[in-house]
Structures are given as structure tokens and as C-alpha cells.
Design an enzyme around this catalytic site. Structure first.
Site, PDB file in Angstrom:
ATOM      1  N   LYS A  78      78.613  57.681  34.914  1.00  0.00           N
ATOM      2  CA  LYS A  78      79.688  56.893  34.308  1.00  0.00           C
ATOM      3  C   LYS A  78      81.027  57.620  34.430  1.00  0.00           C
ATOM      4  O   LYS A  78      81.117  58.827  34.175  1.00  0.00           O
ATOM      5  CB  LYS A  78      79.347  56.633  32.842  1.00  0.00           C
ATOM      6  CG  LYS A  78      80.377  55.838  32.056  1.00  0.00           C
ATOM      7  CD  LYS A  78      79.921  55.709  30.611  1.00  0.00           C
ATOM      8  CE  LYS A  78      80.895  54.946  29.743  1.00  0.00           C
ATOM      9  NZ  LYS A  78      80.428  54.834  28.345  1.00  0.00           N
ATOM     10  N   SER A 154      80.618  50.577  26.637  1.00  0.00           N
ATOM     11  CA  SER A 154      81.470  50.903  27.752  1.00  0.00           C
ATOM     12  C   SER A 154      80.714  51.390  28.992  1.00  0.00           C
ATOM     13  O   SER A 154      81.333  51.688  30.004  1.00  0.00           O
ATOM     14  CB  SER A 154      82.465  51.990  27.311  1.00  0.00           C
ATOM     15  OG  SER A 154      81.783  53.189  26.913  1.00  0.00           O
ATOM     16  N   SER A 178      77.858  52.062  23.168  1.00  0.00           N
ATOM     17  CA  SER A 178      78.198  51.944  24.585  1.00  0.00           C
ATOM     18  C   SER A 178      77.052  52.174  25.562  1.00  0.00           C
ATOM     19  O   SER A 178      77.197  51.913  26.755  1.00  0.00           O
ATOM     20  CB  SER A 178      79.341  52.897  24.933  1.00  0.00           C
ATOM     21  OG  SER A 178      80.536  52.470  24.331  1.00  0.00           O
TER      22      SER A 178
END
Length: 476
Positions: A78, A154, A178
Site C-alpha cells: 500500500k 484506505s 482501513s
């Protein structure tokens, strides 16, 4: 019909490499081909290091075995909170668009020691502030189940990539849901570990941002355990460290959890607006757990979502202010310029820049109070069973950081059941146990007291064996 090696989970891919079904280079090349073929309409992968990855394979990976159990497995990271040398680490923000780290974060070094081959970085909303992955810098990530829907946030880019079969697993982080929110929206397993379980070095975030922790999104419970084994544990001097497992987290997956007391919650204090399909998924999960011999009882958890949101907002807001101020200092600038950050981020920065030390300290006190309150539930129950999110997967654009009013209106809809476990530091896992009438996945959340990952993984694996339910999108 046999499964293609790259369609297996990460543990299965590693085993196929050890068994000689394919080489590490072939696994990496196939994953690269899938990214190039499938990512176009999804926009999940924003940074690529294909040549460097292949060079690492050619130079020789760690020997497969106990020290490198995932040797040769393709992996994505990520683009937030963890840095990969040589790839822009943007955090989804134009303010960091040209920030290229020269060294790997400690987490990446541990992934590589376990044999994982990092192919690139995945899409994230700016600074992880949105429950949908729609940054202005990279554009929105699209859900493989429906390209018009959100991937969640996220860690939405990582979730989309794994759900689409580009890689068997991917790194993710969780500061308010997230990991679990994207896992729920993309039909994956998403474990948020306990506070202090994984290190954030070299970013001193454990004290500065105590609600966030790193782990992964996966297609299987055993992958989540194996990846946690690869990276768990503190560095010397770490501010927080969760207690270690009895043996390994992977061992817990094959261990029966015993008969558990499970508190089933579809209502929270002062919050009852749960989508009917999400509620039914929790009730069905409760029935499944009863059939497995557990004692399930409906209850209302001892936390107030409004109090959780207040504490979390201050702690994350303070961290955001420091992140932006430090970046401006690095650039030799005194203030933000138009276009540096998204309107919602700019609004939050302006609001939280005036925080006092006393306000941050009160938020930390409130977080501890919430932890003690919720901790009382774990004197009655071993595990809590809740929704992951209380609403259907939204269309892209509902959570629009260019329109801050949309964020205020809808943001808590998707973190109301997840953020409390960030504020308390307790572990929680989202499992893909249902499909909505429109074909979108629905996640169900299990949570335990601090340090309870072994219990969660054991129970989740038992549920996984009993259901064999793994939603897969129709790729197009």
C-alpha cells in the site's frame, strides 16, 4: 479441475514453488502479466518495480523454508505508511508526489526476508482519510465486483488487486477500519492486529498515531496468519509491543478454538441504522457459530460511536497536522499552496492545526476510558460478532474529498463498527461471509481483547472451513 498456481492463496503459491510446479520467476512473471492485463479498468496499482523484482529473483531469494516460508510469492504494498526504496511514497497526496525513499521501511525488510517479492505499490486515498479510495493524485480505484462501486479505503488498491487475482495477498494499514472496510467491500479476509503487533519504523507512529497498525488483505485466513508471523514483533525500544503467540499464528489456524462465548451485536449505543442485508449476514453468522458449538448471545457493546469518533478524530487530526508541517519544512515552505492537498484534507488541517497538547491528552484519556468500557464486554464474552460496515458498498463519488460536506455526511457510515477497535487497540477481523442481492460482498467482523489474534485466527479458520465461501468477481 486443478487450480492454477497463481490462483491459490499465498501459502499455496509458496508450496507450489517449493514443489517445483513453477519457479519463483514464473510466479512473478505471471503476476506482472496479470497486473498489466487486469489493472487498467481497476486502477489499483500506482507504483511498479517489475524489473527490480525480477532482478531480485535472479539474484537469489532467501532459501525457502522456516526462515523464508513465502519465498517467491508476488506481493504489493500500500502506498501509505510504509516505504519501498525507489518507488514514490505519496500517501495518495500531491504534496508527496515526488517523494522517493532511498531505503525500505522495516516492515518491507521483513516481508523480503520471508521471501515475498514486492512488485509495486497500491492506490490509497490521501493520507488514508477516506473510507473510499478516490485520491485526486491517482484517480479512483474501481471494485472488481462492480467498476462503478468503491473498493473501500484506505487500503482499497490492495484489496482490488487481491480480489482481481493480480497477487495472492497485499500489504494494508488500518487506522479506523482501513483493512477491514476494503476487505468487506472486495470479498476478502482482513485482520487488523493489536496495537503494537507490527512495527512502523522508521515512522514513529505508535506514539504519534496510536490508532493505526499495518498488516494485509488476503484470500484466506491462513495467509493472514502466515503474513503476521513474517512481520510481527517489536524493534528494541518500541513504545508498545503486543504479547507474542504461544507458538506461531499459523499454528493457531489449525487449532480448534474450543467452545467460546460470543456476543452478537447489530446495534450500538445511539446507533441503530444498520442495512438489513448487513444485519442478516451477522445473524446468519451467529447461527453458523452456534452450529459449531459456541454460545451466542445478542448484546449491545459498551461503547458510544460518537465518543469513539471524537477521540479518533483528534488523534488522527494531530498526526495529520504533523505530517503536513514536517513535509512543508522538508520542502522549505511555511504554508500550503493551492493544489497541495485535497479540499477535505485542507479543511481538516486548518481545523486541527489549532489543537493544544491538553486536547490531545484528553483524547488519549478518552481512548483509554473507551478501552476499559469495552474491555468489560470481554469479561463476559470471548469474542464479539458485529457487522464490518453498516451500509451497502457505495458508488464511487459518494465519499468525495473535493466536497467536504459529503465526507461529513457519509464518513461515519463506513467506520462506525470498525474505528472502536483502533481506538482501543484490540484486534478485529472481517470475513467475507455473504453476498448482497446486487452481488456485492458483505463482511462480518469478529473482535477480541488486546493480544487476541490467535483466538480470532483459530475461530476464523473454523468458520472458513465450515463455509468454504470465497466470493470472486467476474473479471472483465
Amino acid at each position: 479441475m486443478s487450480t492454477a498456481p497463481l490462483d491459490r492463496d499465498a501459502v499455496g503459491v509458496a508450496q507450489a514453488i517449493r514443489d517445483g510446479e513453477l519457479s519463483a520467476r514464473e510466479a512473478v512473471e505471471q503476476s506482472i502479466a496479470r497486473i498489466e492485463d487486469r489493472d487498467g479498468p481497476l486502477n489499483a496499482v500506482v507504483g511498479r518495480r517489475f524489473e527490480a523484482a525480477l532482478a531480485e529473483v535472479e539474484a537469489g531469494l532467501p532459501d525457502a523454508g522456516a526462515d523464508a516460508p513465502l519465498a517467491g510469492v508476488p506481493f504489493l504494498v500500500k502506498d501509505l505508511g510504509t516505504e519501498v526504496a525507489g518507488i514514490p511514497a505519496t500517501g495518495g497526496s500531491r504534496l508527496f508526489a515526488d517523494h522517493v525513499p532511498s531505503a525500505d521501511s522495516e516492515l518491507i525488510r521483513r516481508y523480503k526476508r520471508a521471501g515475498l517479492v514486492v512488485l509495486g505499490t497500491t492506490n490509497s486515498p490521501e493520507f488514508g482519510l477516506n473510507a473510499s479510495t478516490e485520491p485526486l493524485l491517482h484517480g479512483p480505484a474501481h471494485n472488481p465486483f462492480d467498476h462503478g462501486r468503491s473498493t473501500g479505503g484506505s487500503s482499497g488498491g490492495s484489496a482490488a488487486a487481491v480480489a482481481a487475482g493480480m497477487v495472492p495477498a497485499a500489504h494494508a494499514t488500518d487506522g479506523g477500519g482501513s483493512i477491514r472496510i476494503p476487505a468487506a467491500m472486495c470479498g476478502l479476509v482482513g485482520l487488523k492486529p493489536s496495537r503494537g503487533r507490527t512495527t512502523g519504523h522508521p515512522d514513529p507512529g505508535t506514539l504519534a498515531g496510536p490508532v493505526s497498525v499495518a498488516h494485509a488483505v488476503t484470500t484466506s485466513v491462513r495467509d493472514s496468519a502466515a503474513l503476521l508471523d513474517a512481520v510481527a514483533g517489536p524493534l528494541p525500544g518500541e513504545a508498545f509491543a503486543a504479547p507474542g503467540p504461544r507458538a506461531t499464528f499459523l499454528d493457531a489456524v489449525s487449532r480448534e478454538p474450543g467452545v467460546l462465548r460470543i456476543g452478537l451485536a447489530t446495534e450500538a449505543r445511539n446507533a441503530t441504522d444498520l442495512d438489513p442485508e448487513a444485519k442478516q449476514a451477522v445473524l446468519d453468522a451467529g447461527k453458523l457459530l452456534e452450529s459449531l458449538g459456541h454460545h451466542v448471545e445478542e448484546m449491545v457493546p459498551a461503547f458510544d460511536p460518537a465518543e469513539v469518533g471524537g477521540a479518533s478524530g483528534v488523534l488522527m487530526g494531530a498526526d495529520l497536522v504533523v505530517t503536513i508541517e514536517d513535509r512543508l519544512a522538508e520542502l522549505g515552505r511555511e504554508k500550503l499552496e493551492p493544489g497541495d492537498v485535497e479540499p477535505f484534507t485542507e479543511m481538516l488541517f486548518g481545523y486541527y492545526a489549532g489543537l493544544t497538547g491538553n486536547q490531545v491528552h484528553r483524547a488519549l484519556r478518552q481512548a483509554q476510558q473507551i478501552g476499559w468500557e469495552l474491555g468489560q464486554d470481554f469479561t463476559t464474552y470471548d469474542v464479539l460478532l458485529t457487522p464490518t460496515i453498516k451500509a451497502p458498498t457505495p458508488p464511487l463519488g459518494l465519499l468525495d474529498t473535493a466536497r467536504p460536506e459529503s465526507m461529513w455526511e457519509h464518513g461515519s457510515t463506513f467506520s462506525g463498527w470498525t474505528s472502536v477497535f483502533n481506538v482501543t487497540g484490540m484486534p478485529a477481523i472481517s470475513l467475507p461471509l455473504a453476498l448482497a442481492g446486487d452481488g456485492m460482498p458483505i463482511g462480518v467482523q469478529l473482535a477480541a481483547d488486546l493480544g487476541g489474534e490467535e483466538l480470532l485466527l483459530s475461530l476464523a479458520a473454523q468458520v472458513e472451513r465450515a463455509t468454504s465461501f470465497t466470493p470472486r468477481p467476474t473479471l472483465r
